[in-house]
Write an enzyme that holds these catalytic residues in place. Structure first.
Site, PDB file in Angstrom:
ATOM      1  N   SER A 125       2.101   5.697  -0.024  1.00 50.23           N
ATOM      2  CA  SER A 125       3.080   5.559  -1.107  1.00 50.23           C
ATOM      3  C   SER A 125       3.270   6.912  -1.766  1.00 50.23           C
ATOM      4  O   SER A 125       2.327   7.728  -1.825  1.00 50.23           O
ATOM      5  CB  SER A 125       2.553   4.549  -2.131  1.00 50.23           C
ATOM      6  N   TYR A 149      -4.102   1.018  -7.997  1.00 49.80           N
ATOM      7  CA  TYR A 149      -3.296   0.901  -6.767  1.00 49.80           C
ATOM      8  C   TYR A 149      -3.134   2.280  -6.124  1.00 49.80           C
ATOM      9  O   TYR A 149      -3.360   2.461  -4.919  1.00 49.80           O
ATOM     10  CB  TYR A 149      -1.922   0.284  -7.074  1.00 49.80           C
ATOM     11  N   LYS A 153      -4.469   4.098  -2.403  1.00 43.87           N
ATOM     12  CA  LYS A 153      -3.649   4.796  -1.401  1.00 43.87           C
ATOM     13  C   LYS A 153      -4.200   6.203  -1.140  1.00 43.87           C
ATOM     14  O   LYS A 153      -4.218   6.670  -0.001  1.00 43.87           O
ATOM     15  CB  LYS A 153      -2.188   4.841  -1.859  1.00 43.87           C
TER      16      LYS A 153
HETATM   17  O1  LIG Z   1      -4.947  -8.471   2.005  1.00 46.18           O
HETATM   18  C1  LIG Z   1      -3.756  -8.549   2.304  1.00 46.18           C
HETATM   19  C2  LIG Z   1      -2.738  -8.065   1.439  1.00 46.18           C
HETATM   20  C3  LIG Z   1      -1.419  -8.196   1.835  1.00 46.18           C
HETATM   21  N1  LIG Z   1      -1.108  -8.776   3.023  1.00 46.18           N
HETATM   22  C4  LIG Z   1       0.275  -8.912   3.438  1.00 46.18           C
HETATM   23  O2  LIG Z   1       0.826  -7.607   3.513  1.00 46.18           O
HETATM   24  C5  LIG Z   1       2.237  -7.696   3.345  1.00 46.18           C
HETATM   25  C6  LIG Z   1       2.676  -6.600   2.417  1.00 46.18           C
HETATM   26  O3  LIG Z   1       4.057  -6.722   2.260  1.00 46.18           O
HETATM   27  P1  LIG Z   1       4.769  -6.702   0.841  1.00 46.18           P
HETATM   28  O4  LIG Z   1       6.114  -7.274   1.006  1.00 46.18           O
HETATM   29  O5  LIG Z   1       3.854  -7.251  -0.200  1.00 46.18           O
HETATM   30  O6  LIG Z   1       4.827  -5.152   0.570  1.00 46.18           O
HETATM   31  P2  LIG Z   1       5.812  -4.044   1.129  1.00 46.18           P
HETATM   32  O7  LIG Z   1       6.141  -4.278   2.538  1.00 46.18           O
HETATM   33  O8  LIG Z   1       6.898  -3.767   0.167  1.00 46.18           O
HETATM   34  O9  LIG Z   1       4.764  -2.882   0.876  1.00 46.18           O
HETATM   35  C7  LIG Z   1       4.572  -1.791   1.637  1.00 46.18           C
HETATM   36  O10 LIG Z   1       4.878  -0.643   0.899  1.00 46.18           O
HETATM   37  C8  LIG Z   1       4.148  -0.454  -0.270  1.00 46.18           C
HETATM   38  C9  LIG Z   1       4.626   0.816  -0.938  1.00 46.18           C
HETATM   39  O11 LIG Z   1       5.964   0.669  -1.310  1.00 46.18           O
HETATM   40  C10 LIG Z   1       2.659  -0.388   0.050  1.00 46.18           C
HETATM   41  O12 LIG Z   1       2.367   0.784   0.724  1.00 46.18           O
HETATM   42  C11 LIG Z   1       2.223  -1.576   0.893  1.00 46.18           C
HETATM   43  O13 LIG Z   1       0.937  -1.330   1.389  1.00 46.18           O
HETATM   44  C12 LIG Z   1       3.118  -1.783   2.059  1.00 46.18           C
HETATM   45  O14 LIG Z   1       2.820  -2.985   2.710  1.00 46.18           O
HETATM   46  C13 LIG Z   1       2.538  -9.101   2.798  1.00 46.18           C
HETATM   47  O15 LIG Z   1       3.183  -9.864   3.791  1.00 46.18           O
HETATM   48  C14 LIG Z   1       1.164  -9.671   2.475  1.00 46.18           C
HETATM   49  O16 LIG Z   1       1.119 -11.074   2.663  1.00 46.18           O
HETATM   50  C15 LIG Z   1      -2.091  -9.237   3.883  1.00 46.18           C
HETATM   51  O17 LIG Z   1      -1.817  -9.750   4.960  1.00 46.18           O
HETATM   52  N2  LIG Z   1      -3.402  -9.115   3.496  1.00 46.18           N
END
Ligand SMILES: O=c1ccn([C@@H]2O[C@H](COP(=O)(O)OP(=O)(O)O[C@H]3O[C@H](CO)[C@H](O)[C@H](O)[C@H]3O)[C@@H](O)[C@H]2O)c(=O)[nH]1
Length: 235
Positions: A125, A149, A153
């Site tokens: 990030s 958070y 990262k």
């Molecule tokens: O322990 C965990 C935590 C999360 N998830 C899954 O990981 C995914 C993360 O997707 P989000 O939609 O919550 O987040 P984003 O795709 O927007 O986030 C991405 O971009 C962010 C920065 O903008 C962070 O870097 C993050 O790690 C990265 O997944 C979700 O499906 C969630 O269910 C897991 O499987 N296990």
């Protein structure tokens, strides 16, 4: 065929990446605990691409299971999106964030080593640039963070760098996004977390999504837009 494991594969960025990989002729295998997404995303990816990716519901901290998944699906590389991402929540629940994000990455790297998978892209990030006051910021600026958070990262990047310097066979890259926003042109996938959205842009997009589904709210928005336009033109 190139098989790519997408941890967090049903999340916002993971789902768009799955579509792009399929369209590039690769095979994404989605792994997600569904803590912040829904299995419906797999239907949506199929609607967009006509190909249904495999979804494995699992926690990335299950290292042994993960190693088996790498082997069973003949994975060539991983893209690691799975993490918790709400700054405010990370201040309230730092242990959950260090556990999910830092222990999660350690587990993925351990499983990759066991399964002899040597390529990973990490979802980091722009928060790792901290607040050092330099503008423009260069990619090699020192890393820092102002909340748990962001610290996770920074730690994830350092862990990957340390592991790669101890093992030349590991190849890795970081993605440092600044506030990703928007949805797929089809409107079928976008940022649509279950429950209460946990950052500003997902709050806005979820609110709009709810509004569009409800024509009464849509009419209210159009009325407000008309009022706003008349206020602007009358100034
Ligand atoms: O322990 C965990 C935590 C999360 N998830 C899954 O990981 C995914 C993360 O997707 P989000 O939609 O919550 O987040 P984003 O795709 O927007 O986030 C991405 O971009 C962010 C920065 O903008 C962070 O870097 C993050 O790690 C990265 O997944 C979700 O499906 C969630 O269910 C897991 O499987 N296990």
């Amino acid at each position: 065929m190139t098989n790519i494991l997408l941890t967090g594969g049903t999340g916002y960025i993971g789902s768009h990446t799955a579509v792009s990989l399929i369209q590039a002729g690769m095979v994404p295998v989605l792994l997600d605990s569904l803590v912040n997404s829904s299995a419906v995303v797999v239907d949506r990816i199929e609607q967009i691409t006509s190909i249904r990716p495999v979804l494995i519901q699992a926690d990335v901290r299950e290292t042994e299971r993960l190693a088996h998944i790498f082997i069973e699906h003949e994975i060539d590389a991983a893209i690691h999106f799975s993490a918790l991402k709400a700054v405010g929540e990370s201040v309230q629940q730092p242990l959950a964030y260090y556990d999910n994000n830092v222990s999660g990455l350690i587990s993925v790297l351990q499983a990759m080593k066991k399964a002899e998978v040597r390529h990973i892209v990490l979802s980091s990030s722009a928060t790792v640039y901290g607040e050092h006051g330099q503008s423009p910021t260069s990619e090699d600026a020192p890393l820092s963070a102002t909340n748990p958070y962001g610290q996770t990262k920074v730690m994830m990047e350092r862990i990957a760098a340390d592991v790669a310097s101890s093992d030349a066979s590991l190849r890795y890259a970081m993605l440092r996004y600044f506030n990703p926003v928007g949805a797929h042109p089809s409107g079928l996938i976008g940022e649509h977390p279950p429950g209460v959205p946990n950052n500003l842009m997902s709050y806005v997009s979820k609110s709009l999504w709810a509004c569009v589904k409800n024509s009464l709210y849509l009419a209210m928005i159009m009325t407000l837009a008309t009022v706003r336009a008349s206020v602007i033109t009358s100034m």
